[in-house]
Design a protein around this motif. Structure first.
Motif, PDB file in Angstrom:
ATOM      1  N   UNK A  61      41.801  -1.022 -26.531  1.00 59.72           N
ATOM      2  CA  UNK A  61      41.073  -1.002 -25.266  1.00 59.72           C
ATOM      3  C   UNK A  61      40.141   0.206 -25.207  1.00 59.72           C
ATOM      4  N   UNK A  62      38.939  -0.008 -24.707  1.00 59.12           N
ATOM      5  CA  UNK A  62      37.969   1.070 -24.582  1.00 59.12           C
ATOM      6  C   UNK A  62      37.872   1.520 -23.126  1.00 59.12           C
ATOM      7  N   UNK A  63      37.360   2.749 -22.936  1.00 57.84           N
ATOM      8  CA  UNK A  63      37.238   3.273 -21.581  1.00 57.84           C
ATOM      9  C   UNK A  63      35.800   3.376 -21.129  1.00 57.84           C
ATOM     10  N   UNK A  64      34.879   3.691 -22.029  1.00 54.36           N
ATOM     11  CA  UNK A  64      33.471   3.778 -21.636  1.00 54.36           C
ATOM     12  C   UNK A  64      32.607   3.672 -22.884  1.00 54.36           C
ATOM     13  N   UNK A  65      31.367   3.299 -22.692  1.00 48.44           N
ATOM     14  CA  UNK A  65      30.417   3.190 -23.797  1.00 48.44           C
ATOM     15  C   UNK A  65      29.514   4.421 -23.762  1.00 48.44           C
ATOM     16  N   UNK A  66      29.532   5.205 -24.834  1.00 52.32           N
ATOM     17  CA  UNK A  66      28.771   6.459 -24.870  1.00 52.32           C
ATOM     18  C   UNK A  66      27.261   6.253 -24.858  1.00 52.32           C
ATOM     19  N   UNK A 109      36.194   3.245 -17.385  1.00 49.00           N
ATOM     20  CA  UNK A 109      35.478   4.287 -16.656  1.00 49.00           C
ATOM     21  C   UNK A 109      34.125   3.778 -16.155  1.00 49.00           C
ATOM     22  N   UNK A 110      33.466   2.968 -16.948  1.00 50.38           N
ATOM     23  CA  UNK A 110      32.197   2.383 -16.523  1.00 50.38           C
ATOM     24  C   UNK A 110      32.412   1.474 -15.318  1.00 50.38           C
ATOM     25  N   UNK A 111      33.572   0.844 -15.252  1.00 48.83           N
ATOM     26  CA  UNK A 111      33.835  -0.108 -14.170  1.00 48.83           C
ATOM     27  C   UNK A 111      33.970   0.570 -12.809  1.00 48.83           C
ATOM     28  N   UNK A 112      34.431   1.824 -12.777  1.00 49.86           N
ATOM     29  CA  UNK A 112      34.739   2.478 -11.492  1.00 49.86           C
ATOM     30  C   UNK A 112      33.545   2.522 -10.542  1.00 49.86           C
ATOM     31  N   UNK A 113      32.393   3.117 -10.932  1.00 43.08           N
ATOM     32  CA  UNK A 113      31.262   3.146  -9.989  1.00 43.08           C
ATOM     33  C   UNK A 113      30.701   1.755  -9.704  1.00 43.08           C
ATOM     34  N   UNK A 114      30.797   0.859 -10.671  1.00 44.08           N
ATOM     35  CA  UNK A 114      30.271  -0.491 -10.473  1.00 44.08           C
ATOM     36  C   UNK A 114      31.126  -1.275  -9.484  1.00 44.08           C
ATOM     37  N   UNK A 115      32.440  -1.084  -9.553  1.00 40.96           N
ATOM     38  CA  UNK A 115      33.345  -1.751  -8.614  1.00 40.96           C
ATOM     39  C   UNK A 115      33.067  -1.266  -7.188  1.00 40.96           C
ATOM     40  N   UNK A 116      32.859   0.041  -7.040  1.00 40.03           N
ATOM     41  CA  UNK A 116      32.581   0.607  -5.707  1.00 40.03           C
ATOM     42  C   UNK A 116      31.316  -0.018  -5.125  1.00 40.03           C
ATOM     43  N   UNK A 117      30.262  -0.112  -5.931  1.00 45.32           N
ATOM     44  CA  UNK A 117      29.011  -0.700  -5.452  1.00 45.32           C
ATOM     45  C   UNK A 117      29.164  -2.193  -5.186  1.00 45.32           C
ATOM     46  N   UNK A 118      29.950  -2.865  -6.014  1.00 43.99           N
ATOM     47  CA  UNK A 118      30.168  -4.297  -5.825  1.00 43.99           C
ATOM     48  C   UNK A 118      30.975  -4.565  -4.560  1.00 43.99           C
ATOM     49  N   UNK A 119      31.966  -3.702  -4.290  1.00 41.69           N
ATOM     50  CA  UNK A 119      32.733  -3.811  -3.046  1.00 41.69           C
ATOM     51  C   UNK A 119      31.818  -3.656  -1.835  1.00 41.69           C
TER      52      UNK A 119
END
Length: 260
Positions: A1-6, A210-220
């Motif tokens: 599993x990966x956490x973020x794309x550099x 980690x990439x998902x965190x800010x995107x989830x907030x904006x999507x919410x």
């Protein structure tokens, strides 16, 4: 599993956050938020399988805001939920497992080939019509709903964009829901299918957390504003939002083809 794309720069992240907001708004009103998210992730340089997995984690969590608003305003047709949710979970998990057997280049071609289907689907005419929940045929609840949601769930796991519109149309034509009730009930089915697909993509390591965190907030945020607006403005907003969805999608597709 990966956490973020550099390779994700600040400007790419900002663009993805705006896309996540727009996708949340569009998805909560008329379905089809994936029509924005998947091309955006591919344009940002994510591999196709990761793009699909990333769309699932953002959409799954982002849908919660829309579900909350619709439930609070009593727009969900609960008679259809008990049979539809298990079907959506199972169908999407099987669909996601199926897409993981393809190599990334093939998946990319599948995504670009299927996106127009999602566009056409979004513009199939929908007639506003009220529904009395007590008048719904029990056979449709027992057989029609789970069959339709399983098939659409498989599509959601295998590809995804346009799933919300598929569900809204199925509820609209199978059960004759008005557009707002169809949109509200479809959110629970879409949530279930997102979870089913997300399980498969997570287990295979195709999610960047980690990439998902800010995107989830904006999507919410987009889901919350979109669902509140749908409840206030009704079918007219649905039609306008679908037009916006098409415009954004065609722009991203044109850019993708030019770059390639």
């Amino acid at each position: 599993m990966e956490w973020i794309n550099n390779d994700i720069t600040l400007w790419i992240l900002i663009a993805l956050m705006l896309s996540a907001f727009a996708a949340g708004f569009i998805d909560s009103v008329a379905g089809g938020g994936g029509l924005i998210l998947v091309p955006s992730f591919i344009l940002a340089g994510l591999p196709p399988q990761v793009a699909l997995g990333q769309e699932k984690i953002v959409s799954t969590l982002g849908t919660i805001a829309a579900i909350r608003n619709f439930i609070r305003n009593k727009k969900v047709v609960w008679a259809a939920v008990t049979t539809g949710i298990p079907a959506g979970l199972l169908g999407a998990y099987i669909g996601a497992e199926a897409i993981l057997y393809f190599d990334p280049d093939t998946i990319g071609k599948i995504i670009m080939g299927m996106l127009p289907i999602g566009i056409v689907l979004s513009f199939i005419p929908k007639k506003a019509k009220e529904v009395n929940q007590s008048d719904i045929n029990p056979k449709i609840i027992l057989f029609g709903v789970p069959t339709a949601v399983f098939v659409i769930g498989f599509y959601d796991g295998f590809f995804g964009p346009g799933t919300g519109s598929f569900l809204i149309l199925a509820l609209h034509y199978l059960l004759r829901f008005d557009l707002v009730s169809a949109s509200a009930t479809s959110k629970l089915f879409n949530f279930a299918s997102n979870i089913g697909a997300l399980i498969a993509f997570t287990l295979s390591g195709h999610v960047l957390y980690l990439l998902a965190i800010p995107l989830v907030i904006m999507n919410l945020l987009g889901n919350h504003i979109g669902s509140s607006s749908a409840l206030k403005y009704g079918p007219n907003l649905v039609k306008r939002t679908l037009t916006l969805s098409l415009t954004l999608l065609m722009g991203s597709l044109a850019y993708k083809f030019i770059v390639l």
